[in-house]
Design a protein around this motif. Structure first.
Motif, short mmCIF file in Angstrom:
data_model
loop_
_atom_site.label_atom_id
_atom_site.label_comp_id
_atom_site.label_asym_id
_atom_site.label_seq_id
_atom_site.Cartn_x
_atom_site.Cartn_y
_atom_site.Cartn_z
N LEU A 92 0.81 -1.22 0.00
CA LEU A 92 0.00 0.00 0.00
C LEU A 92 0.85 1.27 0.00
O LEU A 92 0.39 2.32 -0.46
N GLN A 93 2.06 1.19 0.51
CA GLN A 93 2.94 2.35 0.49
C GLN A 93 3.36 2.72 -0.93
O GLN A 93 3.61 3.89 -1.23
N GLN A 94 3.44 1.71 -1.81
CA GLN A 94 3.84 1.95 -3.20
C GLN A 94 2.67 2.37 -4.08
O GLN A 94 2.88 3.02 -5.12
N LEU A 95 1.46 1.99 -3.69
CA LEU A 95 0.33 2.22 -4.58
C LEU A 95 0.06 3.70 -4.89
O LEU A 95 -0.29 4.02 -6.04
N PRO A 96 0.22 4.63 -3.94
CA PRO A 96 0.02 6.04 -4.31
C PRO A 96 0.92 6.50 -5.45
O PRO A 96 0.54 7.41 -6.22
N ASN A 97 2.09 5.88 -5.58
CA ASN A 97 2.99 6.24 -6.68
C ASN A 97 2.47 5.79 -8.03
O ASN A 97 3.02 6.21 -9.07
N LYS A 98 1.45 4.93 -8.04
CA LYS A 98 0.89 4.42 -9.29
C LYS A 98 -0.41 5.13 -9.68
O LYS A 98 -1.00 4.79 -10.72
N LEU A 99 -0.84 6.10 -8.89
CA LEU A 99 -2.11 6.77 -9.21
C LEU A 99 -2.03 7.49 -10.56
O LEU A 99 -3.04 7.55 -11.29
N ASP A 100 -0.86 8.00 -10.90
CA ASP A 100 -0.71 8.65 -12.21
C ASP A 100 -0.90 7.65 -13.35
O ASP A 100 -1.41 8.01 -14.42
N TYR A 101 -0.50 6.40 -13.13
CA TYR A 101 -0.67 5.35 -14.13
C TYR A 101 -2.16 5.13 -14.42
O TYR A 101 -2.58 5.04 -15.58
N PHE A 102 -2.95 5.06 -13.34
CA PHE A 102 -4.39 4.87 -13.51
C PHE A 102 -5.02 6.06 -14.23
O PHE A 102 -5.85 5.89 -15.12
N ARG A 103 -4.62 7.24 -13.83
CA ARG A 103 -5.19 8.44 -14.45
C ARG A 103 -4.80 8.52 -15.93
O ARG A 103 -5.60 8.95 -16.76
N GLU A 104 -3.59 8.10 -16.25
CA GLU A 104 -3.14 8.07 -17.65
C GLU A 104 -4.05 7.16 -18.47
O GLU A 104 -4.44 7.49 -19.60
N LEU A 105 -4.39 6.01 -17.90
CA LEU A 105 -5.24 5.06 -18.61
C LEU A 105 -6.68 5.53 -18.68
O LEU A 105 -7.39 5.26 -19.66
N GLY A 106 -7.12 6.24 -17.65
CA GLY A 106 -8.52 6.69 -17.60
C GLY A 106 -9.31 6.00 -16.50
O GLY A 106 -10.53 5.96 -16.54
N ILE A 107 -8.60 5.49 -15.49
CA ILE A 107 -9.22 4.78 -14.37
C ILE A 107 -9.37 5.72 -13.18
O ILE A 107 -8.41 6.38 -12.79
N ASN A 108 -10.57 5.76 -12.60
CA ASN A 108 -10.76 6.58 -11.40
C ASN A 108 -11.47 5.82 -10.27
O ASN A 108 -11.84 6.42 -9.26
N VAL A 109 -11.65 4.53 -10.43
CA VAL A 109 -12.19 3.67 -9.36
C VAL A 109 -11.22 2.50 -9.19
O VAL A 109 -10.89 1.81 -10.16
N LEU A 110 -10.75 2.30 -7.97
CA LEU A 110 -9.84 1.19 -7.70
C LEU A 110 -10.51 0.18 -6.79
O LEU A 110 -10.95 0.51 -5.68
N HIS A 111 -10.61 -1.05 -7.27
CA HIS A 111 -11.05 -2.16 -6.42
C HIS A 111 -9.80 -2.90 -5.97
O HIS A 111 -9.14 -3.57 -6.77
N LEU A 112 -9.48 -2.75 -4.69
CA LEU A 112 -8.33 -3.44 -4.13
C LEU A 112 -8.80 -4.78 -3.59
O LEU A 112 -9.66 -4.85 -2.70
N MET A 113 -8.26 -5.84 -4.15
CA MET A 113 -8.62 -7.18 -3.71
C MET A 113 -8.30 -7.34 -2.22
O MET A 113 -7.55 -6.54 -1.66
N PRO A 114 -8.87 -8.34 -1.54
CA PRO A 114 -8.84 -8.40 -0.07
C PRO A 114 -7.51 -8.03 0.56
O PRO A 114 -6.46 -8.58 0.22
N LEU A 115 -7.59 -7.10 1.52
CA LEU A 115 -6.41 -6.54 2.17
C LEU A 115 -6.27 -6.97 3.62
O LEU A 115 -5.20 -6.81 4.21
N PHE A 116 -7.37 -7.45 4.19
CA PHE A 116 -7.35 -7.66 5.63
C PHE A 116 -6.77 -9.03 5.99
O PHE A 116 -6.70 -9.93 5.17
N GLU A 117 -6.31 -9.13 7.19
CA GLU A 117 -5.48 -10.25 7.62
C GLU A 117 -6.11 -11.60 7.31
O GLU A 117 -7.27 -11.85 7.62
#
Length: 651
Positions: A108-133
């Motif tokens: 999750l620490q790296q994912l904010p660095n990829k937000l530009d990638y999503f915006r470049e593609l045209g994505i503005n909704v992220l479904h993060l597959m299960p994160l909890f323990e």
């Protein structure tokens, strides 16, 4: 129906906690009163006979109040903005991607660095597959949760998730997370206490001292994973009891006959809402109520629970939409949008799994008649609700659509499905698909299909042969499949890796935690060197990424593509071409998709069946203008081509 005593009970609770129902809290109060009768009715429908009914009812009312009190002011403001848009989630401007955080970028620490990638593609909704323990080798991809409130250390911390959400909100992006309502991991605190003999927590699950009742359940319950997890109950030696485990032996089914379970899980739902979740994906809702003598799927009480959740969320956290992950037949899926008094008041979203599978059906057969035969049922989705549309997801591709749709197209259902399974598993000569059958039932020979979008469309086989013609054809298939998903109506959800053409990842075979589940072949580990090739003109990655980007840009330009329940399927003048019309006000769009490896001819009469009859049409895909000709003349679509045609006067 207005109930004065209920009204007074709510007012008294709010006054005790210094709410200002005339000013700052007036909107919350209005929502509470508006939903109170439904909340009480649904609760009593489920739990009127429970001995702790009254005590837990009071706790439910307080839980709704507490969830609102704990909602951050920024989310309350966002709620207000969403409510002003009516159904904000119907918009053509939304496009999503579903991904595993660790396999996409590490944590999750790296994912904010990829937000530009999503915006470049045209994505503005992220479904993060299960994160909890969840336990490392007993996680079912994260759907065996051992702690609903602790982010698994593999992904980071809760604070990292909150920081990501804040970054996304600043960039006007939306977050989607899962909640697993049906079961917990056997390592969850509740299950651990049940193993130790705590009767309170044993009642959180379906636990029995002998096989008498389990055998009664098993008599009518199907097996979900007959290969890897046969049976529906598991013996627990620690407490000498049998526990219901519908999915895997390490996933214990929760007992919603116990209102304490409902209360605990609703509290978790509010916890996610107050993390800033915009869309909450409810996993496996079809299974959350069990009755002896039934399949224990899609029961009326399961719908009552979902309706009760929806009413409670609408009061306390109204900006969060609910997605019901019910992968069932079209007639059944409609029920998850609500029925009777609760039409469009149960789940806001459902997966259009039927349409997804029908597109794969058409791709294998080069025949769209089965797809068209199923549309009558799919068209019954109520206004104000929406689909999640997709070509691939983390799961397998099922073939569970109605036999009658197959018969209407002139096929034998059993033989037709056998052909599809053989085609996508590469067991038919000259099939370009490279998939694998998943969860084969030895009794019925039912099976589902695993494989990435690119591999099932032939890219893996084409690359192995280094055949440029087949590579180009497979790319055309990928884009056509995605285009229909984007333009159909609903929130399109790409699966990560598909935007640059990832083929099957076979490394799962060497991982003991994954090797038993071939769905991991279409859950790739992202190689960012490969993804950077999207910037190399002419590369496969460049072709797929930029054309996917173009399709999403077109979608966002056209409000007519919002989900206003505004789709009309065109008369099938050519069995190789799926076509529909989207209308909104004076706007009209025709969308055509050629599922054949040969050019397809569409009579111009197809565009004259609805008034006003167009004279010229502008194609958003290739920027060409067409003059509508005589009925004996044709629009020609190249193999696997797309046309998105607007009335010329709109352009």
């Amino acid at each position: 129906m207005y109930k004065k005593n209920l009204h007074n009970q709510i007012v008294e609770l709010l006054q005790q906690q210094s709410f200002n129902i005339a000013k700052n809290d007036s909107a919350f109060f209005a929502r509470f009163i508006a939903n109170a009768t439904a909340i009480e009715s649904l609760y009593q429908q489920l739990y009127a006979q429970h001995p702790e009914n009254n005590r837990i009812w009071k706790q439910l009312l307080q839980l709704i109040i507490t969830a609102y009190q704990q909602r951050p002011s920024a989310f309350v403001e966002r709620d207000t903005k969403k409510l002003q848009q009516e159904q904000w989630f119907l918009s053509n401007e939304l496009a999503g991607m579903s991904l595993y955080v660790d396999r996409f970028c590490g944590d999750l620490q790296q994912l904010p660095n990829k937000l530009d990638y999503f915006r470049e593609l045209g994505i503005n909704v992220l479904h993060l597959m299960p994160l909890f323990e969840s336990p490392l080798h007993e996680s079912d991809g994260g759907y065996a949760v051992s702690n609903f409130r602790k982010v698994d250390e593999r992904f980071g911390t809760l604070q990292h998730l909150q920081q990501l959400q804040q970054n996304m909100q600043q960039q006007e992006m939306f977050l989607m997370l899962d909640i697993v309502l049906n079961h917990t991991s056997h390592q969850h605190e509740w299950a651990q206490k049940a193993k130790q003999g705590d009767e309170k927590y044993q009642d959180f699950y379906y636990m029995f001292t002998d096989r008498q009742i389990p055998d009664q359940f098993d008599a009518s319950m199907p097996e979900i994973f007959p290969e890897s997890a046969p049976g529906n109950f598991t013996y627990v030696p620690e407490c000498n009891q049998w526990v219901m485990t519908v999915f895997h032996q390490y996933q214990w089914d929760l007992n919603y006959r116990n209102p304490e379970v409902f209360l605990a899980m609703l509290d978790t739902i509010f916890f996610y809402a107050n993390l800033g979740v915009d869309i909450l994906r409810i996993d496996a809702p079809a299974f959350i109520w069990k009755e002896i003598g039934t399949t224990c799927q899609n029961l009326p009480q399961a719908h009552a629970i979902l309706q009760l959740i929806k009413c409670c969320v609408e009061v306390a956290t109204p900006g969060m939409a609910l997605l019901g992950e019910a992968i069932v037949a079209p007639k059944k899926i409609m029920q998850y949008f609500g029925t009777g008094l609760y039409v469009a008041h149960e789940c806001d979203f459902a997966y259009n799994a039927t349409q997804m599978a029908l597109q794969w059906d058409a791709l294998a057969t080069q025949d769209v008649r089965v797809m068209l035969a199923a549309q009558e049922d799919l068209a019954r989705k109520p206004y104000g609700t929406s689909w999640i549309t997709y070509t691939r997801c983390h799961d397998d591709i099922g073939l569970g659509y109605e036999d009658n749709s197959i018969r209407k197209a002139g096929y034998n259902p059993y033989e037709h499905r056998r052909y599809l399974k053989n085609y996508y598993s590469g067991n038919i000569e000259n099939s370009p698909a490279r998939g694998t059958l998943f969860s084969i039932n030895p009794k019925t020979q039912d099976a589902r299909i695993s494989g990435t979008l690119a591999s099932l469309c032939g890219l893996e086989a084409a690359l192995a042969k280094q055949n440029e013609v087949f590579i180009a054809e497979s790319i055309a298939k990928i884009l056509m499949m995605q285009a229909q998903t984007f333009f159909l109506g609903g929130l399109p959800m790409l699966f990560y890796g598909d935007e640059v053409g990832y083929t099957n990842d076979y490394t799962y075979l060497s991982d003991p935690g994954k090797s038993y589940d071939n769905r991991w072949m279409h859950r790739p580990l992202i190689d960012w060197i490969k993804n950077e090739k999207r910037n190399t003109v002419g590369s496969i990655e460049y072709q797929i990424f930029t054309q996917t980007q173009q399709l999403l840009q077109i979608r966002k330009q056209l409000p007519v593509l919002s989900d206003y329940s505004n789709i009309t399927w065109l008369t099938p003048h050519n069995i190789h071409v799926a076509g529909f019309m989207r209308s909104y006000g004076s706007e009209r769009i025709y969308a055509l998709f050629n599922y054949s490896n040969k050019a397809a001819y569409i009579t111009w009469h197809a565009f004259k069946e609805h008034v006003p009859v167009p004279k010229k049409l502008f194609n958003y895909i290739n920027q060409q203008v067409y003059t509508v000709g005589a009925d004996y003349e044709y629009l020609i679509l190249p193999p696997y081509d797309i046309a998105l045609l607007a009335l010329q006067e709109q352009y």
